[in-house]
Design a protein around this motif. Structure first.
Motif, mmCIF file in Angstrom:
data_model
loop_
_atom_site.group_PDB
_atom_site.id
_atom_site.type_symbol
_atom_site.label_atom_id
_atom_site.label_comp_id
_atom_site.label_asym_id
_atom_site.label_seq_id
_atom_site.Cartn_x
_atom_site.Cartn_y
_atom_site.Cartn_z
ATOM 1 N N ALA A 48 -40.669 -3.115 1.967
ATOM 2 C CA ALA A 48 -39.555 -2.768 1.085
ATOM 3 C C ALA A 48 -39.337 -1.258 1.082
ATOM 4 O O ALA A 48 -40.286 -0.476 1.089
ATOM 5 C CB ALA A 48 -39.826 -3.262 -0.332
ATOM 6 N N GLU A 115 -34.577 -5.263 -4.346
ATOM 7 C CA GLU A 115 -35.415 -4.859 -3.210
ATOM 8 C C GLU A 115 -34.613 -4.839 -1.905
ATOM 9 O O GLU A 115 -33.872 -5.765 -1.616
ATOM 10 C CB GLU A 115 -36.588 -5.833 -3.080
ATOM 11 N N ARG A 117 -35.150 -4.675 2.124
ATOM 12 C CA ARG A 117 -36.162 -4.838 3.172
ATOM 13 C C ARG A 117 -35.820 -3.943 4.359
ATOM 14 O O ARG A 117 -34.645 -3.668 4.641
ATOM 15 C CB ARG A 117 -36.237 -6.297 3.639
#
Length: 131
Positions: A48, A115, A117
């Motif tokens: 992340a 979040e 990625r």
């Protein structure tokens, strides 16, 4: 460049964890276990945005890695390499692919709110294999 020796390429197919060593801003090491795969040339990891390893690899692309065979801990691969690409493109699909490999689930279940990625492509520059 030093890719993964053919007789150790099976480690990328197993549920082997890669111990990723990055360098903190003060020069000290940071080591974290990560899921990984291999595209035949480069090691691919996913984390992340904003995590310690993300910040470290953006600042200092040189990394160290160690992978132990989950079926034989005396068989392992040590790699020194360099992050050659960082992208968010395809990262959600990639973490789902790794989730399927490591847990059998179709979707990554640990995503935090908001979040983002990120995929990191690491080019091996030196490998040392044992076992």
């Amino acid at each position: 460049m030093a890719g993964i020796p053919e007789k150790f390429a099976d480690l990328a197919q197993k549920k082997s964890f890669l111990q990723l060593a990055t360098v903190m801003a003060d020069g000290t090491p940071h080591v974290a276990p990560v899921w990984w795969d291999y595209d035949g040339e480069n090691i691919i990891i996913n984390t992340a945005k904003g995590r310690v390893k993300d910040k470290n690899m953006r600042r200092e692309p040189r990394v160290g890695m160690d992978v132990m065979d989950p079926d034989n801990p005396y068989r392992h691969l040590s790699i020194r390499g360099r992050v050659i690409d960082i992208t968010e493109k395809g990262a959600d699909e990639h973490i789902d692919k790794l989730t399927k490999k490591y847990t059998g689930q179709d979707k990554y279940p640990y995503r935090g709110p908001g979040e983002v990625r990120v995929i990191y492509k690491i080019q091996p520059e030196h490998t040392h294999a044992m076992g």
